[in-house]
Design a protein around this motif. Structure first.
Motif, PDB file in Angstrom:
ATOM      1  N   SER A  34      14.768  47.072  64.040  1.00  0.00           N
ATOM      2  CA  SER A  34      13.735  47.132  63.567  1.00  0.00           C
ATOM      3  C   SER A  34      12.799  47.468  62.084  1.00  0.00           C
ATOM      4  O   SER A  34      12.156  46.738  61.582  1.00  0.00           O
ATOM      5  N   ALA A  35      13.806  48.483  61.373  1.00  0.00           N
ATOM      6  CA  ALA A  35      14.131  48.317  60.139  1.00  0.00           C
ATOM      7  C   ALA A  35      15.451  49.156  59.558  1.00  0.00           C
ATOM      8  O   ALA A  35      15.994  47.982  59.671  1.00  0.00           O
ATOM      9  N   ASN A  36      15.216  50.188  58.759  1.00  0.00           N
ATOM     10  CA  ASN A  36      16.841  50.306  58.141  1.00  0.00           C
ATOM     11  C   ASN A  36      17.913  50.715  59.391  1.00  0.00           C
ATOM     12  O   ASN A  36      18.943  49.796  59.633  1.00  0.00           O
ATOM     13  N   TYR A  37      18.227  51.668  59.725  1.00  0.00           N
ATOM     14  CA  TYR A  37      18.599  52.363  60.919  1.00  0.00           C
ATOM     15  C   TYR A  37      18.546  52.627  62.659  1.00  0.00           C
ATOM     16  O   TYR A  37      17.559  51.848  63.239  1.00  0.00           O
ATOM     17  N   ALA A  38      19.670  52.209  63.876  1.00  0.00           N
ATOM     18  CA  ALA A  38      19.810  52.650  64.714  1.00  0.00           C
ATOM     19  C   ALA A  38      20.888  54.012  65.021  1.00  0.00           C
ATOM     20  O   ALA A  38      21.570  54.006  64.074  1.00  0.00           O
ATOM     21  N   ILE A  39      20.756  53.995  65.836  1.00  0.00           N
ATOM     22  CA  ILE A  39      22.309  55.011  66.319  1.00  0.00           C
ATOM     23  C   ILE A  39      23.273  54.561  67.228  1.00  0.00           C
ATOM     24  O   ILE A  39      23.149  53.788  68.046  1.00  0.00           O
ATOM     25  N   ARG A  40      24.333  54.813  66.717  1.00  0.00           N
ATOM     26  CA  ARG A  40      25.835  54.470  67.468  1.00  0.00           C
ATOM     27  C   ARG A  40      26.331  55.933  68.459  1.00  0.00           C
ATOM     28  O   ARG A  40      26.418  56.928  67.610  1.00  0.00           O
ATOM     29  N   LEU A  41      26.214  56.112  69.761  1.00  0.00           N
ATOM     30  CA  LEU A  41      26.757  56.857  70.365  1.00  0.00           C
ATOM     31  C   LEU A  41      28.950  55.967  70.782  1.00  0.00           C
ATOM     32  O   LEU A  41      28.378  55.227  71.043  1.00  0.00           O
ATOM     33  N   GLU A  42      29.216  57.082  70.429  1.00  0.00           N
ATOM     34  CA  GLU A  42      30.732  57.092  70.556  1.00  0.00           C
ATOM     35  C   GLU A  42      31.567  57.903  71.076  1.00  0.00           C
ATOM     36  O   GLU A  42      31.610  59.121  70.726  1.00  0.00           O
ATOM     37  N   THR A  43      32.716  57.246  72.319  1.00  0.00           N
ATOM     38  CA  THR A  43      33.262  58.592  72.888  1.00  0.00           C
ATOM     39  C   THR A  43      34.632  58.715  72.351  1.00  0.00           C
ATOM     40  O   THR A  43      35.173  57.432  71.745  1.00  0.00           O
ATOM     41  N   ASP A  72       9.752  58.716  67.018  1.00  0.00           N
ATOM     42  CA  ASP A  72      11.221  58.979  66.330  1.00  0.00           C
ATOM     43  C   ASP A  72      11.676  57.848  66.806  1.00  0.00           C
ATOM     44  O   ASP A  72      13.165  58.249  66.944  1.00  0.00           O
ATOM     45  N   GLY A  73      11.409  57.145  67.317  1.00  0.00           N
ATOM     46  CA  GLY A  73      12.275  55.505  68.602  1.00  0.00           C
ATOM     47  C   GLY A  73      13.127  54.754  67.863  1.00  0.00           C
ATOM     48  O   GLY A  73      13.919  53.942  68.182  1.00  0.00           O
ATOM     49  N   ASP A  74      12.364  54.819  66.617  1.00  0.00           N
ATOM     50  CA  ASP A  74      13.214  53.449  65.302  1.00  0.00           C
ATOM     51  C   ASP A  74      15.154  54.067  64.960  1.00  0.00           C
ATOM     52  O   ASP A  74      15.323  54.107  64.248  1.00  0.00           O
ATOM     53  N   PHE A  75      15.021  55.367  64.831  1.00  0.00           N
ATOM     54  CA  PHE A  75      16.054  56.194  64.246  1.00  0.00           C
ATOM     55  C   PHE A  75      16.419  55.905  62.812  1.00  0.00           C
ATOM     56  O   PHE A  75      17.761  55.706  61.719  1.00  0.00           O
ATOM     57  N   GLU A  76      14.735  56.447  61.709  1.00  0.00           N
ATOM     58  CA  GLU A  76      15.157  55.677  60.420  1.00  0.00           C
ATOM     59  C   GLU A  76      15.764  57.472  59.033  1.00  0.00           C
ATOM     60  O   GLU A  76      15.751  57.108  58.800  1.00  0.00           O
TER      61      GLU A  76
END
Length: 330
Positions: free
Chosen positions: A67-76, A206-210
């Motif tokens: 949607s813009a610049n960033y997304a969030i990544r979750l990694e085990t 804050d759902g765009d994680f920018e």
């Protein structure tokens, strides 16, 4: 809130016994360090707070978004025999329903973009709860399995609510730490989170994680950073090139997080082999405080089964504007 500088402490630690050669504790001169650079999402609670202090890695990171610049990544990720799933949340305890943020839209659909690769036998989860007057009125957990190599839109149904909520709880976790053991290598990325009621589409705050803040952590090799305060490498030292500096800080809410380190490696039984019955722990420290405070040096002894042996020793370290010598008799 004003940040409080409560515990800047530098240390050089040795074990000595009368008429014996001093033995330096593992990296007791704090000359060897590992630097970790990472990014924290500004407006969410997340697992980096815990994995960095316990394991020395960050398992929440930013990636290119949709949607813009960033997304969030979750990694085990894995450290030794421990497997640490990554999570973010706007709640202190999303499973029990504590906390959350204000939200009054009576949604029927949850939307967003996701990409994922969940290891065989594992499950990632999105947790969504709505509350009214402190009571949960809608509670849904969405499982995610398999693999999706490119960002894809999702539309998840929300069970009908009897009334408009006043609070929303949202969390996601990269592996099945809720009721099983997460698998190494599972990861989940999310972006552009929103809600709709088949008429309107409302973006989640804050759902765009920018918003992210770049962070850097210094970890002294052979020691575990087991506090939420600040631990840094400093050249303000007694000998050698470096010392360890521990700083207590206001977390922004008035609560003070202490800077703290413990001898040992992440995900291992802490400490070092020690078989003497008489000895003296010695070292040098420097301590500055804004009030009537003191630092603490704690020494404890255990047998092979990690059961306590004798009494632990707690040494108070009072303010010292320049490096001061101390001894802790054992």
């Amino acid at each position: 809130f004003m940040k409080k500088l409560l515990f800047p402490l530098s240390m050089l630690l040795t074990c000595t016994i009368a008429q014996a050669q001093p033995i330096l504790l593992p990296n007791g001169d704090f000359e060897n360090w590992t630097n970790i650079n990472y990014d924290n999402p500004d407006k969410w609670d997340h697992s980096n707070f815990y994995t960095l202090s316990s394991y020395g890695f960050a398992n929440v990171s930013k990636v290119t978004g949709t949607s813009a610049n960033y997304a969030i990544r979750l990694e085990t990720m894995v450290s030794g025999t421990d497997t640490a799933a990554a999570f973010f949340s706007n709640s202190d305890d999303p499973i029990s329903g504590d906390g959350g943020m204000p939200y009054t839209f009576q949604a029927t659909q949850f939307h967003g973009d996701y990409r994922y690769n969940i290891s065989s036998g594992d499950t990632a989860w999105i947790i969504l709860k709505f509350k009214y007057s402190g009571n949960i009125i809608s509670d849904t957990m969405y499982p995610i399995t398999g693999s999706q190599a490119t960002f894809t839109s999702f539309n998840l149904p929300i069970p009908a609510m009897s009334q408009a909520p006043d609070t929303i709880i949202l969390a996601a976790i990269s592996g099945n730490a809720i009721n099983s053991t997460p698998k190494a290598g599972s990861w989940l990325e999310l972006d552009a989170l929103s809600f709709s009621d088949n008429i309107m589409n409302i973006a989640l705050q804050d759902g765009d994680f920018e918003d992210w803040t770049a962070q850097s952590t210094d970890n002294p090799n052979g020691w575990v950073n087991n506090g939420l305060g600040e631990v840094t490498q400093t050249t303000d030292n007694y000998s050698g090139s470096y010392a360890a500096k521990l700083v207590s800080k206001d977390d922004g809410t008035g609560y003070i997080d202490e800077g703290s380190i413990m001898l040992g490696m992440p995900n291992q039984i802490p400490g070092m082999p020690f078989t003497k019955t008489v000895d003296t722990l010695t070292g040098y420290y420097k301590y500055v405080t804004t009030g009537s405070d003191y630092g603490i040096l704690n020494v404890a002894f255990f047998d092979a089964n990690f059961m306590p042996v004798g009494s632990g020793i707690l040494q108070k370290l009072y303010p010292a504007s320049s490096y001061a010598y101390f001894e802790v008799p054992i």
